[in-house]
Write an enzyme that holds these catalytic residues in place. Structure first.
Site, mmCIF file in Angstrom:
data_model
loop_
_atom_site.group_PDB
_atom_site.id
_atom_site.type_symbol
_atom_site.label_atom_id
_atom_site.label_comp_id
_atom_site.label_asym_id
_atom_site.label_seq_id
_atom_site.Cartn_x
_atom_site.Cartn_y
_atom_site.Cartn_z
ATOM 1 N N HIS A 243 0.824 -1.226 -0.031
ATOM 2 C CA HIS A 243 0.047 -0.185 -0.033
ATOM 3 C C HIS A 243 0.670 1.109 0.017
ATOM 4 O O HIS A 243 0.734 2.290 -0.965
ATOM 5 C CB HIS A 243 -0.853 -0.042 1.400
ATOM 6 C CG HIS A 243 -1.603 -1.165 1.490
ATOM 7 N ND1 HIS A 243 -2.913 -1.229 0.699
ATOM 8 C CD2 HIS A 243 -1.660 -2.205 2.300
ATOM 9 C CE1 HIS A 243 -3.601 -2.541 1.123
ATOM 10 N NE2 HIS A 243 -2.894 -3.125 1.940
HETATM 11 C C1 BDR Z 1 -2.970 0.685 5.471
HETATM 12 O O1 BDR Z 1 -3.080 0.335 6.654
HETATM 13 C C2 BDR Z 1 -1.978 -0.177 7.272
HETATM 14 O O2 BDR Z 1 -2.016 -1.565 7.948
HETATM 15 C C3 BDR Z 1 -0.708 -0.143 6.122
HETATM 16 O O3 BDR Z 1 0.561 0.300 6.648
HETATM 17 C C4 BDR Z 1 -1.276 0.730 5.160
HETATM 18 O O4 BDR Z 1 -0.826 2.252 5.565
HETATM 19 C C5 BDR Z 1 -3.564 -0.141 4.407
HETATM 20 O O5 BDR Z 1 -4.838 -0.130 4.678
#
Ligand code: BDR
Ligand code: CA
Length: 307
Positions: A243
């Site tokens: 992500h």
């Molecule tokens: C986001 O949530 C976190 O767990 C990850 O680092 C990312 O920023 C994804 O939904």
């Protein structure tokens, strides 16, 4: 450094976190990282602060300043993603030695940012890859610094389904009020959400490629992503999402994405739909990444890490 040009100056706000760690490493090589603030999210504040410094120690970049921001969302109790990132927030690698304690100049993260931005000759980018608590609090407390910010780019949100609930993405779920404040800040805001991050999956087989990176960085990323692949709920046979790295790519290479201006409302009232985003005419317009050139993104990522 990717070209002869001076890469753009960027501040990072993050909650490392496996994908935040990879985002930080990519940012160190793709842009000029002016400093990092950490926020509670994937884990408690003391751990995300430690983890950012751990990654910088492994990368040999301890000169990059890190400041610890908010330990709680603006109005709610913290929800972490321990089931995804582990008890340390960065499970899968044994960090040894631990980073040196940060020098204490007596300044909190907000005051530190205020000073740093005041000294910037030109407006800078701010990339946030955790809950938007720090960003919202800073904008509320320091409205006169908005003119020093060119754009806020954040990883979070979704125009479709969520990942922590059927409706919401994790970062917007944790602090929906902060998200709503940032979207209505009047600054240019770019959203890099699940609409694109779930399309750019890192193949499980590519984790071995991390081992080719020089020094401890390769071993660290290998260990971290072997763990992450088994725990990130969106990981499947096709690969695992990275992500936060897409938010860094969006600043370094916005042309990898297709963008749409969308008036967005963040759900802050209905507990079931907490953090959900809906298109509602009249709400502040956010520039949303809706498509990504997956090949261009991964070519860039490997080039950046290996270069
Ligand atoms: C986001 O949530 C976190 O767990 C990850 O680092 C990312 O920023 C994804 O939904
Ligand atoms: Ca994150």
């Amino acid at each position: 450094m990717t070209s002869g040009r001076l890469p753009r100056p960027v501040y990072l706000d993050m909650d490392p976190g496996h994908d935040d760690a990879l985002a930080l490493l990519a940012a160190l090589r793709a842009v000029t990282v002016r400093g990092v603030t950490t926020v509670a999210g994937n884990q408690r504040g003391e751990l995300t602060f430690l983890n950012a410094r751990r990654v910088l120690r492994v990368a040999g970049r301890t000169e990059v300043a890190v400041r610890r921001g908010y330990d709680q969302p603006l109005l709610r109790r913290l929800v972490t993603a321990e089931q995804v990132h582990g008890a340390s927030g960065l499970d899968g690698y044994h960090f040894q030695p631990e980073p040196e304690p940060s020098p204490d100049d007596g300044m909190g993260a907000m005051e530190w940012l205020d000073h740093r931005l005041a000294a910037e000759p030109d407006p800078v980018d701010w990339v946030a890859t955790g809950p938007l608590t720090n960003v919202a609090a800073f904008l509320l407390g320091h409205p006169h610094r908005k003119r020093q910010l060119k754009q806020i780019t954040f990883m979070g949100g979704s125009l479709g389904a969520g990942n922590v609930t059927p409706y919401a993405e994790f970062n917007t779920y944790v602090d929906p009020e902060a998200t709503a404040l940032v979207l209505s800040s009047g600054l240019p805001v770019a959203m890099v959400g699940l609409d694109v991050t779930l399309k750019a999956l890192l193949a499980h087989g590519d984790i071995d490629r991390f081992l080719r990176l020089p020094g401890e960085v390769g071993a660290m990323l290998f260990g971290l992503f072997r763990f992450f692949g088994g725990h990130e709920p969106s990981a499947n046979a096709g690969g695992m999402p990275v992500h936060d790295v897409l938010a860094v790519a969006a600043v370094a290479h916005p042309e990898f994405f297709r963008w749409q201006d969308v008036p967005l409302r963040v759900e802050c009232r209905d507990p079931e739909r907490r953090g959900a985003m809906t298109r509602v005419e009249g709400f502040p317009v956010t520039r949303v990444a809706v498509e990504v050139d997956v090949k261009a993104f991964f070519d860039w990522l490997w080039r950046t890490l290996e270069g």
